[in-house]
Motif scaffolding. Structure first.
Motif, PDB file in Angstrom:
ATOM      1  N   THR A   1      34.545  33.922  23.468  1.00 16.56           N
ATOM      2  CA  THR A   1      34.474  35.373  23.520  1.00 16.56           C
ATOM      3  C   THR A   1      33.699  35.797  24.774  1.00 16.56           C
ATOM      4  OG1 THR A   1      32.380  35.494  22.311  1.00 16.56           O
ATOM      5  CG2 THR A   1      34.417  35.417  20.997  1.00 16.56           C
ATOM      6  N   GLN A   2      33.794  37.086  25.086  1.00 17.76           N
ATOM      7  CA  GLN A   2      33.042  37.600  26.223  1.00 17.76           C
ATOM      8  C   GLN A   2      31.541  37.420  26.021  1.00 17.76           C
ATOM      9  OE1 GLN A   2      34.193  38.717  29.174  1.00 17.76           O
ATOM     10  NE2 GLN A   2      36.248  38.191  28.479  1.00 17.76           N
TER      11      GLN A   2
ATOM     12  N   GLU B   1      30.087  35.034  24.279  1.00 18.03           N
ATOM     13  CA  GLU B   1      29.770  33.615  24.463  1.00 18.03           C
ATOM     14  C   GLU B   1      29.736  33.242  25.941  1.00 18.03           C
ATOM     15  OE1 GLU B   1      31.518  31.540  20.383  1.00 18.03           O
ATOM     16  OE2 GLU B   1      32.893  32.037  22.022  1.00 18.03           O
TER      17      GLU B   1
ATOM     18  N   ARG C   1      29.309  29.253  16.469  1.00 18.29           N
ATOM     19  CA  ARG C   1      30.758  29.358  16.251  1.00 18.29           C
ATOM     20  C   ARG C   1      31.155  28.659  14.953  1.00 18.29           C
ATOM     21  NH1 ARG C   1      35.043  28.023  20.895  1.00 18.29           N
ATOM     22  NH2 ARG C   1      34.513  30.171  21.414  1.00 18.29           N
TER      23      ARG C   1
END
Length: 371
Positions: free
Chosen positions: A4-5, A7, A361
């Motif tokens: 994701t952005q 992460e 995650r």
């Protein structure tokens, strides 16, 4: 799973190829220009930001070089250099960069009366200030300087001597920058031989615009530790329809010797190495296990950041957090700080950072079915 952005932004990153005069905040450019009465092509931050990016992507070398004339033009005082360097460290830290090597050419900052020593001292003071501010904000970073000589000029030996003089005060290595065509690295052999005698590290801009002869000279004549860009090494390989690659002698040497490639995807698009990120040689070089690293080159001119470069590569090649950790460890293995310090950053910062992201995650994945 695609990162994701958040992460990507949180992931620890290491940057080896970033130019100080290519990463200013537009707001700072405006303020520094106002201080000295320097005329800029735009009068507000957003318009100026767009002007830099549009000019860099214009396809015109003249407009691209003009962008640096404006940033260098307002970086001619001790105060300006210190401010720009401090903000550079802060901005990189805010983007998750934990170690960076930032390049600048001292000889470009003497028009206002500073000498080379004073330029280096001002920039180093800025990096230390930026590091302290970043640490106070909870985003620690270490920044090392790469002093660059302009390959079309004749001050490389002076700059090499500055590297050795200041290598215990934040300067970690040497580089040559500027147009490759017509200015081969062998013009600066005296500087490279001096650095080798002094056990100093250096990288060379090579294989960005000129191709294989530039890479060959940088390695086999000059003894470069790394290749600044080096993307044109793909010119020495043949890729069959099934994806099988046959390497030429130079490409095989670069891979066998684990020569680090300071790849800058967005910047390479600007300079014509590829038509898009999806067609960029990064994917092929990574697949063939070259020592690839991810870099920004000029954050202002390319409108980019390390997180943005990671996101572009994710979209193009499907990379995940494990790939990002590999690229980051590659960069630290190739950094110009002592081995024990590189190892400490890998084991105490980078690997725990990625482990935490993967653990979060996994936790989110376990909880998802019952939510």
């Amino acid at each position: 799973m695609t990162p994701t952005q958040d992460e990507i932004a949180t992931a620890p990153k290491v940057l080896l190829h970033d130019h100080l005069d290519g990463g200013l905040r537009p707001e700072t450019v405006l303020e520094l220009a106002a201080d000295v009465g320097y005329e800029l092509p735009a009068g507000d931050a957003e318009s100026l930001r767009s002007w830099f990016v549009d000019s860099a992507y214009s396809g015109s070398l003249e407009r691209y070089l003009e962008t640096f004339a404006h940033t260098v033009g307002i970086m001619q005082t001790r105060e300006a250099l210190t401010r720009v360097a401090a903000e550079c460290a802060e901005d990189l830290a805010a983007d998750g960069v934990v170690y960076a090597e930032v390049k600048y050419a001292p000889e470009l900052h003497v028009a206002g009366g500073l000498n080379l020593e004073e330029v280096v001292e001002a920039v180093e003071a800025g990096f230390r200030l930026g590091e302290s501010r970043a640490a106070a904000a909870g985003r620690p970073i270490r920044v090392g300087s790469l002093l660059a000589a302009m390959r079309q000029a004749a001050r490389s030996r002076e700059i090499a001597e500055l590297v050795v003089e200041h290598r215990d005060a934040g300067v970690v290595g040497f580089d040559i920058a500027g147009a490759e065509a017509g200015f081969p690295p062998t013009r600066h052999l005296d500087a490279f031989e001096f650095l080798q005698r002094e056990n100093a590290h250096f990288t060379i801009h090579a294989g960005e615009a000129f191709g294989l002869p530039s890479i060959w000279e940088a390695l086999q004549w000059c003894g470069a530790d790394r290749l600044g860009h080096g993307v044109r090494i793909v010119d020495d390989m043949t890729v069959a329809a099934d994806g099988t690659a046959t390497l030429g002698r130079l490409a095989a040497y670069v891979r066998d010797k684990r020569v680090p490639l300071e790849l800058c995807p967005s910047s390479n698009i600007q300079t014509g190495a590829a038509d898009s990120i999806a067609e960029h040689p990064f994917g092929l070089l990574a697949r063939l296990r070259f020592r690839v690293t991810v870099n920004t080159d000029n954050r202002l001119m390319s409108g980019t950041s390390m997180s943005h470069e990671f996101a572009l590569l994710t979209d193009a090649f499907g990379y995940d957090l494990d790939d990002f950790q590999w690229f980051t460890v590659n960069a630290l293995k190739s950094a110009f700080i002592p081995f024990d310090q590189r190892l400490a950053l890998i084991n105490d910062v980078v690997k725990p950072g990625y482990a935490a992201l993967n653990a979060n995650r996994a936790f989110a994945h376990v909880r998802a079915p019952s939510s």
